[in-house]
Design an enzyme around this catalytic site. Structure first.
Site, PDB file in Angstrom:
ATOM      1  N   HIS A 243       0.967  -1.116   0.151  1.00  0.00           N
ATOM      2  CA  HIS A 243      -0.085   0.179   0.142  1.00  0.00           C
ATOM      3  C   HIS A 243       0.825   1.306  -0.075  1.00  0.00           C
ATOM      4  O   HIS A 243       0.115   2.284   0.019  1.00  0.00           O
ATOM      5  CB  HIS A 243      -0.897   0.160   1.320  1.00  0.00           C
TER       6      HIS A 243
HETATM    7  C1  UD1 Z   1      -2.121   4.734   6.434  1.00  0.00           C
HETATM    8  C2  UD1 Z   1      -0.735   5.310   7.169  1.00  0.00           C
HETATM    9  C3  UD1 Z   1       0.399   4.120   6.790  1.00  0.00           C
HETATM   10  C4  UD1 Z   1      -0.261   2.861   7.437  1.00  0.00           C
HETATM   11  C5  UD1 Z   1      -1.427   2.448   6.600  1.00  0.00           C
HETATM   12  C6  UD1 Z   1      -2.004   1.054   6.935  1.00  0.00           C
HETATM   13  C7  UD1 Z   1      -0.119   7.481   7.129  1.00  0.00           C
HETATM   14  C8  UD1 Z   1       0.679   8.783   6.497  1.00  0.00           C
HETATM   15  N1  UD1 Z   1      -0.025   6.409   6.536  1.00  0.00           N
HETATM   16  O1  UD1 Z   1      -1.732   4.805   5.086  1.00  0.00           O
HETATM   17  O2  UD1 Z   1       1.545   4.208   7.840  1.00  0.00           O
HETATM   18  O3  UD1 Z   1       0.901   1.691   7.080  1.00  0.00           O
HETATM   19  O4  UD1 Z   1      -2.271   3.471   6.980  1.00  0.00           O
HETATM   20  O5  UD1 Z   1      -3.254   0.998   6.378  1.00  0.00           O
HETATM   21  O6  UD1 Z   1      -1.012   7.801   8.270  1.00  0.00           O
HETATM   22  N2  UD1 Z   1      -9.511   4.530   2.658  1.00  0.00           N
HETATM   23  C9  UD1 Z   1     -10.646   3.719   2.408  1.00  0.00           C
HETATM   24  N3  UD1 Z   1     -11.100   3.124   3.777  1.00  0.00           N
HETATM   25  C10 UD1 Z   1     -10.394   3.401   4.912  1.00  0.00           C
HETATM   26  C11 UD1 Z   1      -9.164   4.072   4.959  1.00  0.00           C
HETATM   27  C12 UD1 Z   1      -8.776   4.562   3.662  1.00  0.00           C
HETATM   28  O7  UD1 Z   1     -11.055   3.365   1.553  1.00  0.00           O
HETATM   29  O8  UD1 Z   1     -11.049   2.907   5.929  1.00  0.00           O
HETATM   30  C13 UD1 Z   1      -8.766   4.873   1.256  1.00  0.00           C
HETATM   31  C14 UD1 Z   1      -8.755   6.349   1.524  1.00  0.00           C
HETATM   32  O9  UD1 Z   1      -9.961   6.987   0.975  1.00  0.00           O
HETATM   33  C15 UD1 Z   1      -7.513   6.834   0.736  1.00  0.00           C
HETATM   34  C16 UD1 Z   1      -6.439   5.567   0.865  1.00  0.00           C
HETATM   35  O10 UD1 Z   1      -7.482   4.568   1.218  1.00  0.00           O
HETATM   36  O11 UD1 Z   1      -7.765   7.392  -0.572  1.00  0.00           O
HETATM   37  C17 UD1 Z   1      -5.412   5.691   1.544  1.00  0.00           C
HETATM   38  O12 UD1 Z   1      -5.971   5.978   2.998  1.00  0.00           O
HETATM   39  P1  UD1 Z   1      -4.787   6.871   3.976  1.00  0.00           P
HETATM   40  O13 UD1 Z   1      -5.421   7.237   5.328  1.00  0.00           O
HETATM   41  O14 UD1 Z   1      -4.601   8.351   3.192  1.00  0.00           O
HETATM   42  O15 UD1 Z   1      -3.312   6.263   3.983  1.00  0.00           O
HETATM   43  P2  UD1 Z   1      -2.982   4.740   3.923  1.00  0.00           P
HETATM   44  O16 UD1 Z   1      -2.397   4.541   2.519  1.00  0.00           O
HETATM   45  O17 UD1 Z   1      -4.056   3.957   4.494  1.00  0.00           O
END
Ligand code: UD1
Length: 402
Positions: A243
């Site tokens: 990811h």
């Molecule tokens: C975040 C953490 C990372 C961790 C990872 C584990 C930061 C900087 N990064 O990255 O350290 O390893 O989580 O998962 O804090 N999304 C969903 N559903 C959710 C959450 C997110 O669909 O419940 C989507 C969001 O819309 C977004 C993407 O996933 O576009 C990424 O989510 P985001 O919280 O920005 O960071 P991660 O890549 O998950």
């Protein structure tokens, strides 16, 4: 004493569960106890990224949810700070406890210190020295501000000393993730592997499975067969998670990785891939999704629960991952681990330190060579110092002792 702990995203949940348990144990022995408030920033909000973990790890509902959700880094950090400031002003905790390195960790650390509240960081001192990782920035900011830096291994303590952190702020407590692994290992072992796979199959990945999934048990060996892949029996399988922006945000990086996974790994054995929402979104955006879902031997899953991931890890022949937590879990379980990164903030998990992981970056030649090598490897469980399942207890003692 009033302690406010903060969670935001999936990797925080397995770190806070044992901490809450240790606070409860402390309160049974001590009068007056600790008044504990759990704040969820809401960075991860999906049931499968969030609620499933609260339920599986028996974490009480958060007392306060800031409801921040998705957004750019600045949006997530900024909105968390604005919302958390009000909570801190209202509740006036003696300590704020943050874990890990996600945006919630950094945002709440800054807010706590500006409100003159003492700050403890669990998992302090990890350094990848890669400033293109958002997590590295979060770690540096948090550790620069924290009053109590609770470290998972000796190398992390050395990192902090070399940055000039005063000795009295550093406390080596071990790895709190391993508290959860040890507490939940038995439950994970009890899960039926075929059931895990069938229960989490991705809608698109299972569309072509025709008559559906067939189960069979031959000579005590189970197998699940979809017509396009079969998992079980002697052959073994690989597990994959990915990811990180450095791997999944650029088509010229993600494209060759997908080719390697589909053409080479799946050519060798089934590949079980619980897919992160960020990765799924980008595969679709870059036109790679059809190849992934249509590849024979590709077992595409939705994000799986904690116990399910542990179960897959226990049985995997090899793990391919860019997750920090999985590197640690592979170390203790002994699963050969190909880490899809050029550096790691967790060197203690590397083979040269006795662990199970090798850094392969995202260069395909290197990945291929390491993958071939692991096919002949045995499991080699390792246990770094103080990864003993009692870290949370030491964290609570350290906070109460200040
Ligand atoms: C975040 C953490 C990372 C961790 C990872 C584990 C930061 C900087 N990064 O990255 O350290 O390893 O989580 O998962 O804090 N999304 C969903 N559903 C959710 C959450 C997110 O669909 O419940 C989507 C969001 O819309 C977004 C993407 O996933 O576009 C990424 O989510 P985001 O919280 O920005 O960071 P991660 O890549 O998950």
């Amino acid at each position: 004493m009033k302690v406010m702990s903060v969670v935001g995203a999936r990797p925080n949940f397995m770190k806070i569960a044992p901490f809450i348990r240790a606070v409860e144990a402390y309160n049974q022995e001590n009068e007056p106890g600790i008044a504990h408030i759990l704040v969820h920033t809401g960075q991860h909000y999906d049931d499968r990224m969030n609620r499933a973990f609260f339920e599986a790890l028996d974490i009480p509902d958060a007392d306060i949810n800031l409801g921040i959700g998705s957004g750019s880094h600045a949006e997530q950090v900024g909105q968390t700070m604005i919302a958390f400031e009000k909570v801190v002003q209202e509740e006036k905790p003696d300590w704020v406890v943050v874990v890990g390195d996600v945006n919630a960790t950094c945002a709440c650390s800054i807010t706590a210190k500006k409100e003159l509240v003492r700050l403890a960081h669990i998992e302090a001192g990890l350094r990848s020295r890669d400033m293109s990782m958002p997590e590295e920035i979060n770690r540096l900011v948090t550790d620069r501000l924290a009053d109590l830096l609770l470290t998972p291994d000796r190398l992390s303590g050395e990192n902090l000393r070399s940055e000039g952190v005063p000795e009295e702020r550093i406390c080596f407590v071990g790895n709190i993730m391993i508290d959860t692994l040890e507490a939940q290992r038995g439950k994970a072992e009890g899960l039926e592997l075929g059931g895990v796979i069938e229960g989490y199959l991705h809608e698109d990945g299972s569309r072509w499975s025709g008559d559906g999934i067939q189960w069979s048990v031959v000579g005590g060996q189970w197998s699940v067969d979809s017509g396009r892949w079969a998992v079980g029996g002697d052959e073994g399988f690989a597990v994959m998670t990915m990811h990180r922006p450095s791997n999944v945000d650029f088509p010229d990086v993600l494209g060759p990785l997908v080719d390697f996974l589909c053409d080479e790994v799946c050519g060798e054995m089934p590949l079980v891939w619980p897919i992160h929402p960020r990765t799924e979104g980008n595969l679709k955006k870059f036109g790679l999704w059809q190849k992934v879902v249509g590849t024979k031997n590709m077992v595409l899953l939705n994000p799986v629960g904690y116990h399910e991931m542990l179960r897959l890890n226990m049985a995997a022949r090899v793990m391919l991952t860019d997750s920090g937590g999985l590197q640690e879990e592979c170390c203790v379980l002994g699963t050969p681990c190909l880490t899809l990164r050029w550096n790691t903030e967790r060197p203690v998990t590397l083979k040269e330190h006795g662990g199970a992981s090798v850094l392969v970056g995202n260069e395909i030649g290197r990945l291929r060579k390491a993958f071939r090598q692991t096919l002949n490897e045995e499991r080699r469980p390792a246990r770094p110092e103080l990864w003993d399942g009692r870290t949370a207890e030491r964290c609570v003692q350290a906070i109460c002792g200040r």
